[in-house]
Design a protein around this motif. Structure first.
Motif, PDB file in Angstrom:
ATOM      1  N   LEU A 114      29.385   4.899 -18.406  1.00  0.00           N
ATOM      2  CA  LEU A 114      30.430   4.922 -17.377  1.00  0.00           C
ATOM      3  C   LEU A 114      30.016   5.850 -16.244  1.00  0.00           C
ATOM      4  O   LEU A 114      29.257   6.791 -16.446  1.00  0.00           O
ATOM      5  CB  LEU A 114      31.759   5.382 -17.970  1.00  0.00           C
ATOM      6  N   GLY A 115      30.544   5.605 -15.053  1.00  0.00           N
ATOM      7  CA  GLY A 115      30.146   6.349 -13.859  1.00  0.00           C
ATOM      8  C   GLY A 115      30.944   7.610 -13.606  1.00  0.00           C
ATOM      9  O   GLY A 115      31.109   8.008 -12.456  1.00  0.00           O
ATOM     10  N   ASP A 116      31.448   8.260 -14.634  1.00  0.00           N
ATOM     11  CA  ASP A 116      32.230   9.482 -14.465  1.00  0.00           C
ATOM     12  C   ASP A 116      31.287  10.663 -14.250  1.00  0.00           C
ATOM     13  O   ASP A 116      30.442  10.945 -15.094  1.00  0.00           O
ATOM     14  CB  ASP A 116      33.107   9.712 -15.707  1.00  0.00           C
ATOM     15  N   GLY A 117      31.415  11.356 -13.143  1.00  0.00           N
ATOM     16  CA  GLY A 117      30.550  12.501 -12.839  1.00  0.00           C
ATOM     17  C   GLY A 117      29.487  12.117 -11.824  1.00  0.00           C
ATOM     18  O   GLY A 117      29.355  10.957 -11.423  1.00  0.00           O
ATOM     19  N   SER A 131      29.060   0.268 -16.314  1.00  0.00           N
ATOM     20  CA  SER A 131      30.124   0.010 -15.350  1.00  0.00           C
ATOM     21  C   SER A 131      29.462  -0.137 -13.984  1.00  0.00           C
ATOM     22  O   SER A 131      28.331   0.297 -13.773  1.00  0.00           O
ATOM     23  CB  SER A 131      31.139   1.157 -15.344  1.00  0.00           C
ATOM     24  N   LYS A 132      30.170  -0.752 -13.035  1.00  0.00           N
ATOM     25  CA  LYS A 132      29.589  -0.966 -11.699  1.00  0.00           C
ATOM     26  C   LYS A 132      29.249   0.350 -11.035  1.00  0.00           C
ATOM     27  O   LYS A 132      28.181   0.511 -10.444  1.00  0.00           O
ATOM     28  CB  LYS A 132      30.560  -1.748 -10.824  1.00  0.00           C
ATOM     29  N   SER A 133      30.168   1.325 -11.145  1.00  0.00           N
ATOM     30  CA  SER A 133      29.930   2.623 -10.500  1.00  0.00           C
ATOM     31  C   SER A 133      28.730   3.331 -11.123  1.00  0.00           C
ATOM     32  O   SER A 133      27.953   3.981 -10.423  1.00  0.00           O
ATOM     33  CB  SER A 133      31.178   3.502 -10.598  1.00  0.00           C
ATOM     34  N   ALA A 134      28.550   3.198 -12.439  1.00  0.00           N
ATOM     35  CA  ALA A 134      27.407   3.829 -13.108  1.00  0.00           C
ATOM     36  C   ALA A 134      26.105   3.206 -12.623  1.00  0.00           C
ATOM     37  O   ALA A 134      25.136   3.922 -12.337  1.00  0.00           O
ATOM     38  CB  ALA A 134      27.533   3.685 -14.618  1.00  0.00           C
ATOM     39  N   GLN A 135      26.095   1.876 -12.524  1.00  0.00           N
ATOM     40  CA  GLN A 135      24.887   1.189 -12.056  1.00  0.00           C
ATOM     41  C   GLN A 135      24.532   1.624 -10.637  1.00  0.00           C
ATOM     42  O   GLN A 135      23.383   1.896 -10.321  1.00  0.00           O
ATOM     43  CB  GLN A 135      25.097  -0.329 -12.102  1.00  0.00           C
ATOM     44  N   GLU A 136      25.551   1.718  -9.779  1.00  0.00           N
ATOM     45  CA  GLU A 136      25.316   2.110  -8.382  1.00  0.00           C
ATOM     46  C   GLU A 136      24.778   3.536  -8.297  1.00  0.00           C
ATOM     47  O   GLU A 136      23.847   3.815  -7.529  1.00  0.00           O
ATOM     48  CB  GLU A 136      26.609   1.983  -7.577  1.00  0.00           C
ATOM     49  N   LYS A 137      25.351   4.443  -9.070  1.00  0.00           N
ATOM     50  CA  LYS A 137      24.922   5.842  -9.021  1.00  0.00           C
ATOM     51  C   LYS A 137      23.511   6.017  -9.574  1.00  0.00           C
ATOM     52  O   LYS A 137      22.719   6.805  -9.046  1.00  0.00           O
ATOM     53  CB  LYS A 137      25.895   6.726  -9.803  1.00  0.00           C
ATOM     54  N   ILE A 138      23.180   5.274 -10.642  1.00  0.00           N
ATOM     55  CA  ILE A 138      21.837   5.377 -11.229  1.00  0.00           C
ATOM     56  C   ILE A 138      20.797   4.834 -10.263  1.00  0.00           C
ATOM     57  O   ILE A 138      19.763   5.462 -10.012  1.00  0.00           O
ATOM     58  CB  ILE A 138      21.759   4.632 -12.585  1.00  0.00           C
TER      59      ILE A 138
END
Length: 149
Positions: A114-117, A131-138
């Protein structure tokens, strides 16, 4: 407190009921089992759900529909903040690494990132789901998010 002042707790060890030792004991003749019936016989036991001949609760309740709960796919959740804290820049983070770090219970678990943090390190992460946000941040940090089949 001195050792000679220590006493037993009153009632902690009740006396054993001695049954079948004559009328005077109060537990003679039928030995506290009463007369006749299943409970008076040796080796007697009731089924767990037996309600004295009354229709059992599970048979009285309506059984309708279908519950899909046993077929759901459960994921162990790992947040990006945890990856940031535990792994160094340029690390390949797979299931083995997550288990060794203590983020996941075992290798058999399915993992969702998950993209938390915030993520500031370049990590190559392999997991069952993102999650979409996790993929974007990575990918924003120059890392890669690879899905395990």
């Amino acid at each position: 407190m001195l050792s000679n002042e220590i006493t037993q707790n009153v009632g902690a060890y009740p006396k054993r009921k001695r049954i079948g030792r004559g009328k005077g004991s109060g537990h003679g003749k039928t030995s506290g089992r009463g007369h006749k019936g299943n409970a008076s016989r040796s080796g007697a036991s009731m089924p767990l759900m037996f309600e004295g001949g009354q229709m059992q609760l599970f048979r009285r309740l309506p059984k309708r529909g279908f519950n899909n709960a046993q077929f759901t796919t459960r994921y162990e959740v790992v947040n990006l903040s945890q990856l940031e804290r535990l792994f160094t820049d340029g690390t390949n983070v797979g299931l083995n690494e997550l288990v060794n770090a203590g983020l996941v219970g075992s290798r058999k678990c399915r993992v969702k990132i998950l993209g938390d943090g915030e993520l500031t390190k370049k990590l190559n992460v392999t997991a069952h789901k993102f999650s979409k946000s996790a993929q974007e941040k990575i990918s924003g940090c120059g890392g890669s998010a690879k899905v395990v089949a």
